[in-house]
Design a protein around this motif. Structure first.
Motif, mmCIF file in Angstrom:
data_model
loop_
_atom_site.group_PDB
_atom_site.id
_atom_site.type_symbol
_atom_site.label_atom_id
_atom_site.label_comp_id
_atom_site.label_asym_id
_atom_site.label_seq_id
_atom_site.Cartn_x
_atom_site.Cartn_y
_atom_site.Cartn_z
ATOM 1 N N THR A 129 -2.206 9.986 10.522
ATOM 2 C CA THR A 129 -2.580 8.579 10.393
ATOM 3 C C THR A 129 -3.536 8.182 11.512
ATOM 4 O O THR A 129 -3.467 8.723 12.620
ATOM 5 C CB THR A 129 -1.338 7.665 10.431
ATOM 6 O OG1 THR A 129 -0.521 8.010 11.556
ATOM 7 C CG2 THR A 129 -0.519 7.799 9.155
ATOM 8 N N PRO A 187 -2.976 -1.914 7.238
ATOM 9 C CA PRO A 187 -2.599 -0.875 6.273
ATOM 10 C C PRO A 187 -3.825 -0.090 5.812
ATOM 11 O O PRO A 187 -4.907 -0.658 5.645
ATOM 12 C CB PRO A 187 -1.983 -1.669 5.120
ATOM 13 C CG PRO A 187 -1.537 -2.952 5.735
ATOM 14 C CD PRO A 187 -2.547 -3.253 6.796
ATOM 15 N N PRO A 191 -5.534 3.161 3.188
ATOM 16 C CA PRO A 191 -5.332 3.924 1.954
ATOM 17 C C PRO A 191 -4.766 5.308 2.262
ATOM 18 O O PRO A 191 -4.830 5.794 3.395
ATOM 19 C CB PRO A 191 -6.735 4.013 1.356
ATOM 20 C CG PRO A 191 -7.562 3.011 2.083
ATOM 21 C CD PRO A 191 -6.954 2.878 3.435
ATOM 22 N N LEU A 219 4.500 5.560 0.327
ATOM 23 C CA LEU A 219 4.050 4.200 0.071
ATOM 24 C C LEU A 219 5.069 3.159 0.530
ATOM 25 O O LEU A 219 4.763 1.964 0.533
ATOM 26 C CB LEU A 219 3.730 4.015 -1.413
ATOM 27 C CG LEU A 219 2.473 4.751 -1.896
ATOM 28 C CD1 LEU A 219 2.261 4.545 -3.384
ATOM 29 C CD2 LEU A 219 1.233 4.311 -1.119
ATOM 30 N N GLU A 220 6.248 3.599 0.926
ATOM 31 C CA GLU A 220 7.234 2.688 1.507
ATOM 32 C C GLU A 220 7.082 2.561 3.023
ATOM 33 O O GLU A 220 7.698 1.684 3.642
ATOM 34 C CB GLU A 220 8.650 3.162 1.174
ATOM 35 C CG GLU A 220 9.002 3.062 -0.307
ATOM 36 C CD GLU A 220 10.408 3.536 -0.595
ATOM 37 O OE1 GLU A 220 11.084 4.008 0.359
ATOM 38 O OE2 GLU A 220 10.836 3.454 -1.762
ATOM 39 N N PRO A 256 5.482 1.607 6.631
ATOM 40 C CA PRO A 256 4.573 0.574 7.144
ATOM 41 C C PRO A 256 3.233 1.193 7.526
ATOM 42 O O PRO A 256 3.169 2.319 8.030
ATOM 43 C CB PRO A 256 5.315 0.033 8.371
ATOM 44 C CG PRO A 256 6.238 1.140 8.789
ATOM 45 C CD PRO A 256 6.649 1.826 7.526
ATOM 46 N N ILE A 259 0.836 2.076 5.465
ATOM 47 C CA ILE A 259 0.213 2.835 4.374
ATOM 48 C C ILE A 259 0.259 1.984 3.115
ATOM 49 O O ILE A 259 1.299 1.438 2.746
ATOM 50 C CB ILE A 259 0.934 4.175 4.132
ATOM 51 C CG1 ILE A 259 0.840 5.059 5.372
ATOM 52 C CG2 ILE A 259 0.324 4.889 2.923
ATOM 53 C CD1 ILE A 259 1.551 6.385 5.222
ATOM 54 N N ASP A 260 -0.880 1.878 2.460
ATOM 55 C CA ASP A 260 -0.992 1.053 1.272
ATOM 56 C C ASP A 260 -1.831 1.814 0.255
ATOM 57 O O ASP A 260 -2.486 2.802 0.571
ATOM 58 C CB ASP A 260 -1.652 -0.287 1.649
ATOM 59 C CG ASP A 260 -1.370 -1.368 0.611
ATOM 60 O OD1 ASP A 260 -0.716 -1.058 -0.402
ATOM 61 O OD2 ASP A 260 -1.802 -2.507 0.808
ATOM 62 N N GLY A 261 -1.823 1.332 -0.983
ATOM 63 C CA GLY A 261 -2.727 1.897 -1.953
ATOM 64 C C GLY A 261 -4.135 1.363 -1.702
ATOM 65 O O GLY A 261 -4.342 0.536 -0.811
ATOM 66 N N ARG A 302 -0.943 5.959 -9.965
ATOM 67 C CA ARG A 302 -1.321 5.415 -8.661
ATOM 68 C C ARG A 302 -2.515 6.142 -8.052
ATOM 69 O O ARG A 302 -3.106 5.658 -7.080
ATOM 70 C CB ARG A 302 -0.113 5.473 -7.717
ATOM 71 C CG ARG A 302 0.992 4.498 -8.098
ATOM 72 C CD ARG A 302 2.253 4.718 -7.295
ATOM 73 N NE ARG A 302 2.916 5.977 -7.635
ATOM 74 C CZ ARG A 302 4.102 6.351 -7.168
ATOM 75 N NH1 ARG A 302 4.753 5.561 -6.330
ATOM 76 N NH2 ARG A 302 4.637 7.512 -7.524
#
Length: 240
Positions: A29, A35, A37, A129-130, A132, A134-136, A156
């Motif tokens: 990361t 957040p 992708p 995706l759960e 914190p 990290i988002d789509g 997704r």
């Protein structure tokens, strides 16, 4: 998801090893308060998530502002393999070195690998995706056979980059028509393990209306580094 180790790398990327049940994985990361992708990154034909080329790509993408995850799925990397798996791999190597037809051996080895790997990747995606930070949306990069199945069944996934592989199981050749997300497909023109025409035929088969083919001279492992940079620009267009 249980994180077992973490270290801050020289490029500012945070590298964390994790386990999810029996699934081992690595998450890279960036330094970001917002957040970001996610890119799922898979190596070809069951090589480990720690393979140097995959790690270099993952770190480059993470430094650019993506969360990047890789796992060892069933029968891949350091996870246990059955005697039948090992025999099939040995027979495939022998046949390729001898210049013999490998279609039957390939089907018997890669087909089951894909079938076993997809549930592990989808379970991992649920957990990632759960977290914190990290988002789509979600991208996929790497192993063609696995990527075709994931892009066909996992809504997704919003964009995919495939490292060319003309040898994909029959089921995935059919599923290629169901791949409708934007696609970047890399072809090594002199790939000793993937016949060029098969790769071109597979590119034709993809159902997406937005697909790009990049072809470079050289063998299977000779993909130029600038393709990694172009791949990140591709994901920038579709994930950011």
């Amino acid at each position: 998801m249980h994180f077992t180790s973490e270290r801050r790398l020289d490029d500012g990327v945070l590298e964390r090893e994790f386990t999810l049940g029996e699934i081992p994985g690595t998450l890279w990361t960036p330094e970001s308060a917002a957040p970001v992708p996610l890119i799922l990154m898979a190596h070809n034909n069951g090589l480990p998530k720690s393979a140097a080329r995959l790690v270099a790509r993952a770190r480059h993408s993470a430094a650019r502002g993506y969360a990047v995850a890789s796992i060892d799925a069933v029968g891949c990397g350091d996870r246990p393999r059955s005697a039948a798996d090992e025999q099939a791999r040995a027979e495939l190597r022998r046949a390729m070195q001898a210049g013999e037809a490998v279609d039957g051996i390939f089907e018997s080895m890669i087909g089951p690998l894909v079938e076993k790997a997809v549930p592990d990747w989808r379970t991992t995606l649920d957990a990632l995706l759960e977290l914190p930070g990290i988002d789509g949306p979600v991208g996929y990069s790497g192993w063609t056979a696995l990527g075709i199945r994931l892009a066909a069944v996992e809504p997704r996934i919003a964009a995919a980059g495939f490292f060319a592989g003309g040898y994909v199981p029959r089921a995935q050749r059919e599923e290629a028509r169901q791949v409708t997300v934007p696609l970047l497909f890399l072809l090594q023109w002199d790939d000793e393990g993937n016949p060029r025409q098969r790769t071109l035929d597979l590119f034709d088969a993809f159902g997406t209306e937005e697909k790009t083919l990049h072809a470079n001279l050289g063998g299977h492992t000779g993909t130029p580094w600038f393709e990694v940079e172009d791949g990140n620009r591709f994901f920038d267009r579709h994930l950011k």
